[in-house]
Design a protein around this motif. Structure first.
Motif, PDB file in Angstrom:
ATOM      1  N   LEU A 261       0.850  -1.186   0.000  1.00 30.80           N
ATOM      2  CA  LEU A 261       0.000   0.000   0.000  1.00 30.80           C
ATOM      3  C   LEU A 261       0.883   1.232   0.000  1.00 30.80           C
ATOM      4  O   LEU A 261       1.868   1.303   0.743  1.00 30.80           O
ATOM      5  CB  LEU A 261      -0.889   0.054   1.238  1.00 30.80           C
ATOM      6  CG  LEU A 261      -1.989  -0.982   1.352  1.00 30.80           C
ATOM      7  CD1 LEU A 261      -2.722  -0.802   2.681  1.00 30.80           C
ATOM      8  CD2 LEU A 261      -2.960  -0.856   0.195  1.00 30.80           C
ATOM      9  N   LEU A 262       0.525   2.192  -0.812  1.00 29.56           N
ATOM     10  CA  LEU A 262       1.190   3.487  -0.855  1.00 29.56           C
ATOM     11  C   LEU A 262       0.209   4.497  -0.271  1.00 29.56           C
ATOM     12  O   LEU A 262      -0.897   4.666  -0.790  1.00 29.56           O
ATOM     13  CB  LEU A 262       1.550   3.848  -2.300  1.00 29.56           C
ATOM     14  CG  LEU A 262       2.171   5.208  -2.545  1.00 29.56           C
ATOM     15  CD1 LEU A 262       3.498   5.341  -1.810  1.00 29.56           C
ATOM     16  CD2 LEU A 262       2.352   5.441  -4.030  1.00 29.56           C
ATOM     17  N   LEU A 263       0.607   5.139   0.832  1.00 30.05           N
ATOM     18  CA  LEU A 263      -0.273   6.045   1.562  1.00 30.05           C
ATOM     19  C   LEU A 263       0.267   7.467   1.572  1.00 30.05           C
ATOM     20  O   LEU A 263       1.487   7.674   1.633  1.00 30.05           O
ATOM     21  CB  LEU A 263      -0.431   5.567   3.013  1.00 30.05           C
ATOM     22  CG  LEU A 263      -0.912   4.135   3.204  1.00 30.05           C
ATOM     23  CD1 LEU A 263      -0.688   3.691   4.641  1.00 30.05           C
ATOM     24  CD2 LEU A 263      -2.366   4.019   2.828  1.00 30.05           C
ATOM     25  N   ASP A 264      -0.627   8.443   1.547  1.00 33.62           N
ATOM     26  CA  ASP A 264      -0.286   9.847   1.750  1.00 33.62           C
ATOM     27  C   ASP A 264      -0.212  10.057   3.257  1.00 33.62           C
ATOM     28  O   ASP A 264      -1.158   9.744   3.972  1.00 33.62           O
ATOM     29  CB  ASP A 264      -1.380  10.724   1.134  1.00 33.62           C
ATOM     30  CG  ASP A 264      -1.087  12.203   1.220  1.00 33.62           C
ATOM     31  OD1 ASP A 264      -0.347  12.632   2.141  1.00 33.62           O
ATOM     32  OD2 ASP A 264      -1.605  12.942   0.375  1.00 33.62           O
ATOM     33  N   THR A 265       0.898  10.575   3.779  1.00 31.69           N
ATOM     34  CA  THR A 265       1.046  10.742   5.232  1.00 31.69           C
ATOM     35  C   THR A 265       0.335  11.979   5.762  1.00 31.69           C
ATOM     36  O   THR A 265       0.301  12.196   6.975  1.00 31.69           O
ATOM     37  CB  THR A 265       2.523  10.816   5.641  1.00 31.69           C
ATOM     38  OG1 THR A 265       3.106  11.981   5.063  1.00 31.69           O
ATOM     39  CG2 THR A 265       3.266   9.568   5.250  1.00 31.69           C
ATOM     40  N   LEU A 266      -0.219  12.802   4.882  1.00 28.38           N
ATOM     41  CA  LEU A 266      -0.910  14.030   5.287  1.00 28.38           C
ATOM     42  C   LEU A 266      -0.029  14.905   6.172  1.00 28.38           C
ATOM     43  O   LEU A 266      -0.508  15.564   7.089  1.00 28.38           O
ATOM     44  CB  LEU A 266      -2.228  13.692   6.001  1.00 28.38           C
ATOM     45  CG  LEU A 266      -3.234  12.905   5.176  1.00 28.38           C
ATOM     46  CD1 LEU A 266      -4.447  12.550   6.023  1.00 28.38           C
ATOM     47  CD2 LEU A 266      -3.655  13.668   3.938  1.00 28.38           C
ATOM     48  N   GLY A 267       1.282  14.874   5.907  1.00 25.81           N
ATOM     49  CA  GLY A 267       2.212  15.707   6.655  1.00 25.81           C
ATOM     50  C   GLY A 267       2.750  15.089   7.928  1.00 25.81           C
ATOM     51  O   GLY A 267       3.618  15.674   8.573  1.00 25.81           O
ATOM     52  N   HIS A 268       2.275  13.919   8.326  1.00 34.98           N
ATOM     53  CA  HIS A 268       2.812  13.254   9.523  1.00 34.98           C
ATOM     54  C   HIS A 268       4.244  12.806   9.260  1.00 34.98           C
ATOM     55  O   HIS A 268       4.551  12.287   8.179  1.00 34.98           O
ATOM     56  CB  HIS A 268       1.993  12.013   9.888  1.00 34.98           C
ATOM     57  CG  HIS A 268       0.619  12.304  10.354  1.00 34.98           C
ATOM     58  ND1 HIS A 268       0.343  12.862  11.582  1.00 34.98           N
ATOM     59  CD2 HIS A 268      -0.585  12.105   9.755  1.00 34.98           C
ATOM     60  CE1 HIS A 268      -0.958  12.992  11.723  1.00 34.98           C
ATOM     61  NE2 HIS A 268      -1.546  12.553  10.621  1.00 34.98           N
ATOM     62  N   GLU A 269       5.115  12.977  10.236  1.00 31.28           N
ATOM     63  CA  GLU A 269       6.475  12.442  10.167  1.00 31.28           C
ATOM     64  C   GLU A 269       6.482  11.125  10.934  1.00 31.28           C
ATOM     65  O   GLU A 269       6.276  11.104  12.143  1.00 31.28           O
ATOM     66  CB  GLU A 269       7.481  13.407  10.785  1.00 31.28           C
ATOM     67  CG  GLU A 269       8.895  12.866  10.733  1.00 31.28           C
ATOM     68  CD  GLU A 269       9.898  13.750  11.447  1.00 31.28           C
ATOM     69  OE1 GLU A 269      11.048  13.333  11.538  1.00 31.28           O
ATOM     70  OE2 GLU A 269       9.525  14.834  11.917  1.00 31.28           O
ATOM     71  N   ILE A 270       6.689  10.043  10.237  1.00 29.34           N
ATOM     72  CA  ILE A 270       6.667   8.723  10.854  1.00 29.34           C
ATOM     73  C   ILE A 270       8.005   8.479  11.547  1.00 29.34           C
ATOM     74  O   ILE A 270       9.057   8.554  10.917  1.00 29.34           O
ATOM     75  CB  ILE A 270       6.402   7.622   9.804  1.00 29.34           C
ATOM     76  CG1 ILE A 270       5.103   7.901   9.043  1.00 29.34           C
ATOM     77  CG2 ILE A 270       6.410   6.251  10.442  1.00 29.34           C
ATOM     78  CD1 ILE A 270       3.860   7.966   9.886  1.00 29.34           C
ATOM     79  N   LEU A 271       7.953   8.200  12.845  1.00 34.70           N
ATOM     80  CA  LEU A 271       9.171   7.986  13.617  1.00 34.70           C
ATOM     81  C   LEU A 271       9.440   6.517  13.910  1.00 34.70           C
ATOM     82  O   LEU A 271      10.576   6.081  13.883  1.00 34.70           O
ATOM     83  CB  LEU A 271       9.096   8.746  14.942  1.00 34.70           C
ATOM     84  CG  LEU A 271       8.994  10.256  14.838  1.00 34.70           C
ATOM     85  CD1 LEU A 271       8.872  10.875  16.222  1.00 34.70           C
ATOM     86  CD2 LEU A 271      10.206  10.826  14.110  1.00 34.70           C
ATOM     87  N   LYS A 272       8.401   5.765  14.232  1.00 33.70           N
ATOM     88  CA  LYS A 272       8.597   4.350  14.549  1.00 33.70           C
ATOM     89  C   LYS A 272       7.299   3.595  14.342  1.00 33.70           C
ATOM     90  O   LYS A 272       6.225   4.186  14.233  1.00 33.70           O
ATOM     91  CB  LYS A 272       9.102   4.160  15.978  1.00 33.70           C
ATOM     92  CG  LYS A 272       8.097   4.506  17.051  1.00 33.70           C
ATOM     93  CD  LYS A 272       8.640   4.191  18.424  1.00 33.70           C
ATOM     94  CE  LYS A 272       7.567   4.428  19.476  1.00 33.70           C
ATOM     95  NZ  LYS A 272       7.973   3.996  20.801  1.00 33.70           N
ATOM     96  N   ALA A 273       7.439   2.280  14.288  1.00 33.22           N
ATOM     97  CA  ALA A 273       6.289   1.404  14.102  1.00 33.22           C
ATOM     98  C   ALA A 273       6.317   0.316  15.168  1.00 33.22           C
ATOM     99  O   ALA A 273       7.374  -0.129  15.595  1.00 33.22           O
ATOM    100  CB  ALA A 273       6.322   0.767  12.721  1.00 33.22           C
ATOM    101  N   VAL A 274       5.133  -0.098  15.593  1.00 31.30           N
ATOM    102  CA  VAL A 274       4.996  -1.212  16.530  1.00 31.30           C
ATOM    103  C   VAL A 274       3.848  -2.084  16.050  1.00 31.30           C
ATOM    104  O   VAL A 274       2.917  -1.611  15.395  1.00 31.30           O
ATOM    105  CB  VAL A 274       4.736  -0.742  17.979  1.00 31.30           C
ATOM    106  CG1 VAL A 274       5.912   0.036  18.525  1.00 31.30           C
ATOM    107  CG2 VAL A 274       3.464   0.088  18.064  1.00 31.30           C
ATOM    108  N   VAL A 275       3.921  -3.364  16.369  1.00 39.94           N
ATOM    109  CA  VAL A 275       2.819  -4.277  16.078  1.00 39.94           C
ATOM    110  C   VAL A 275       2.060  -4.481  17.381  1.00 39.94           C
ATOM    111  O   VAL A 275       2.637  -4.889  18.398  1.00 39.94           O
ATOM    112  CB  VAL A 275       3.332  -5.622  15.530  1.00 39.94           C
ATOM    113  CG1 VAL A 275       2.188  -6.588  15.316  1.00 39.94           C
ATOM    114  CG2 VAL A 275       4.082  -5.400  14.224  1.00 39.94           C
TER     115      VAL A 275
END
Length: 98
Positions: free
Chosen positions: A54-68
């Motif tokens: 999936l390719l998503l528009d972040t709407l300006g959010h800066e992604i710092l980390k991911a968790v499950v």
């Protein structure tokens, strides 16, 4: 191969699993069953899960980390707090079966 990624996103460069037109990601990561790449300049987030990309528009959010989470779903944090993936528009979708 069936992709809906259109220019300027394009097909992946050799060795990459995200659309080549996005350039170099600011953050790349993997969690059990998931991969992601964040492109700050393009304001895009690419997520791969179960062979679907999936390719998503972040709407300006800066992604710092991911968790499950305990439910097995991927969640992202930004400086402003958690990012609700359901609120991010899907720009394209495809498969990792290049």
């Amino acid at each position: 191969m069936s992709l809906s990624f259109n220019a300027p996103f394009g097909l992946p460069r050799s060795g990459d699993w995200w659309p080549g037109g996005l350039g170099h990601p600011n953050h790349v990561g993997a969690r059990p069953g998931w991969r992601f790449a964040f492109f700050a300049r393009a304001q895009r987030l690419v997520i791969e899960h179960g062979g679907e990309v999936l390719l998503l528009d972040t709407l300006g959010h800066e992604i710092l980390k991911a968790v499950v989470g305990e439910d097995g779903m991927l969640r992202f944090d930004s400086p402003g707090g958690p990012v609700d993936l359901a609120s991010l528009p899907v720009i394209g979708r495809g498969t990792t079966l290049w």
